[in-house]
Design a protein around this motif. Structure first.
Motif, PDB file in Angstrom:
ATOM      1  N   GLY A 130       0.809  -1.215   0.000  1.00  0.00           N
ATOM      2  CA  GLY A 130       0.000   0.000   0.000  1.00  0.00           C
ATOM      3  C   GLY A 130       0.831   1.248   0.000  1.00  0.00           C
ATOM      4  O   GLY A 130       0.742   2.061   0.932  1.00  0.00           O
ATOM      5  N   GLU A 131       1.632   1.436  -1.030  1.00  0.00           N
ATOM      6  CA  GLU A 131       2.530   2.579  -1.129  1.00  0.00           C
ATOM      7  C   GLU A 131       2.379   3.242  -2.493  1.00  0.00           C
ATOM      8  O   GLU A 131       2.218   2.557  -3.508  1.00  0.00           O
ATOM      9  CB  GLU A 131       3.982   2.127  -0.944  1.00  0.00           C
ATOM     10  CG  GLU A 131       4.246   1.423   0.374  1.00  0.00           C
ATOM     11  CD  GLU A 131       5.625   0.794   0.424  1.00  0.00           C
ATOM     12  OE1 GLU A 131       6.332   0.862  -0.613  1.00  0.00           O
ATOM     13  OE2 GLU A 131       5.985   0.238   1.474  1.00  0.00           O
ATOM     14  N   ALA A 170      -3.332   3.574  -2.496  1.00  0.00           N
ATOM     15  CA  ALA A 170      -2.266   3.710  -1.502  1.00  0.00           C
ATOM     16  C   ALA A 170      -2.549   4.843  -0.520  1.00  0.00           C
ATOM     17  O   ALA A 170      -2.341   4.704   0.694  1.00  0.00           O
ATOM     18  CB  ALA A 170      -0.933   3.937  -2.211  1.00  0.00           C
ATOM     19  N   ARG A 174      -4.617   2.568   2.073  1.00  0.00           N
ATOM     20  CA  ARG A 174      -3.404   2.278   2.847  1.00  0.00           C
ATOM     21  C   ARG A 174      -3.329   0.805   3.242  1.00  0.00           C
ATOM     22  O   ARG A 174      -2.953   0.454   4.369  1.00  0.00           O
ATOM     23  CB  ARG A 174      -3.333   3.172   4.087  1.00  0.00           C
ATOM     24  CG  ARG A 174      -3.294   4.648   3.758  1.00  0.00           C
ATOM     25  CD  ARG A 174      -3.196   5.515   4.994  1.00  0.00           C
ATOM     26  NE  ARG A 174      -3.182   6.927   4.647  1.00  0.00           N
ATOM     27  CZ  ARG A 174      -3.107   7.911   5.536  1.00  0.00           C
ATOM     28  NH1 ARG A 174      -3.043   7.625   6.832  1.00  0.00           N
ATOM     29  NH2 ARG A 174      -3.099   9.172   5.143  1.00  0.00           N
ATOM     30  N   THR A 175      -3.708  -0.065   2.333  1.00  0.00           N
ATOM     31  CA  THR A 175      -3.635  -1.508   2.546  1.00  0.00           C
ATOM     32  C   THR A 175      -2.905  -2.133   1.355  1.00  0.00           C
ATOM     33  O   THR A 175      -2.800  -1.514   0.289  1.00  0.00           O
ATOM     34  CB  THR A 175      -5.037  -2.128   2.645  1.00  0.00           C
ATOM     35  OG1 THR A 175      -5.684  -2.052   1.364  1.00  0.00           O
ATOM     36  CG2 THR A 175      -5.886  -1.418   3.684  1.00  0.00           C
TER      37      THR A 175
END
Length: 260
Positions: A130-131, A170, A174-175
């Protein structure tokens, strides 16, 4: 009265219909079927276990869904889940429909029946953290597949769309995420699934639509996930569906500019 969920692993969409079948429910079912077909899954399961239709008035809708799915390239397999003691299933049997519109007792049975229909030869999957930086890996995959499938006219649009979808996942979910890239006849289908159940809000329509001008090279701002305006401008059609783990946002791109 209708719920929809998707499974990215099997490219399956389940549309469950609840309540008494009437004109209002029929109109909503028609709209929902159209949205489900726009996602172009490998399989569409129509779950009618919670629907009451004593006169089989809904029959034309399910036969039409099968015809639409069969006409798509590649075809969408359509299955129905319903109790065997209903008037609808009896009517389906009388006209011989189960030969081309399978009827299953449960959604699990329908999933198992459709498992072998996945289109593995024309799709690739990528698991990413998650980036925001993971967008570069997604762009690399799209670049590779556009070359492999000989789709140079879709390269820049597809790279831009997948980059924006990954960046948004992301920044907002955020996962860890899954990217699925599939061939759709002369087009390409992009899916990004994450663990956040919140569906994205479509961008507000512009008062005067501007001509579509996409950059040859992605600008720095396209990787910041600031919104879905770029996806809306570049994709032929796009949308989002809930999944058991969260959601999936998808976009289909064709070489022509016509929007649906």
């Amino acid at each position: 009265m209708l719920t929809v969920s998707a499974d990215i692993e099997t490219e399956t969409v389940v549309m469950a219909v609840h309540g008494n079948w009437d004109r209002s429910l029929g109109a909503e079912a028609h709209r929902t079927l159209k949205k489900c077909m726009s996602e172009h899954p490998a399989t569409l399961i129509i779950d009618l276990q919670g629907m009451y239709d004593p006169h089989a008035a809904s029959l034309p809708a399910w036969l039409a869904a099968r015809r639409v799915g069969q006409a798509m390239n590649p075809p969408v397999r359509v299955l129905v889940c319903a109790s065997t003691d209903t008037v609808l299933v009896d009517r389906l049997r009388r006209i011989g429909a189960p030969r081309y519109l399978p009827v299953c007792l449960t959604v699990d049975q329908a999933r198992a029946d459709s498992y072998g229909s996945r289109r593995s030869s024309s799709r690739r999957r990528l698991h990413l953290p998650g980036e925001v930086e993971a967008a570069s890996e997604a762009r690399a995959l799209v670049t590779e597949l556009c070359a492999q499938w000989q789709m140079p006219t879709l390269l820049h649009r597809s790279r831009l769309v997948v980059s924006e979808l990954v960046a948004n996942a992301a920044l907002h979910a955020r996962t860890p995420m899954t990217v699925l890239v599939s061939r759709r006849s002369a087009g390409i289908h992009l899916v990004v699934a994450d663990g956040d159940p919140r569906l994205p809000q479509p961008p507000a329509p512009r008062a005067t639509p501007a001509p579509l001008r996409l950059p040859e090279v992605l600008p720095p701002s396209s990787a910041d996930g600031h919104g879905l305006q770029l996806v809306d401008a570049a994709a032929t059609v796009w949308g989002a569906l809930p999944t058991p783990e969260g959601k999936m946002v998808w976009a289909t791109l064709h070489p022509w500019a016509r929007r649906r």
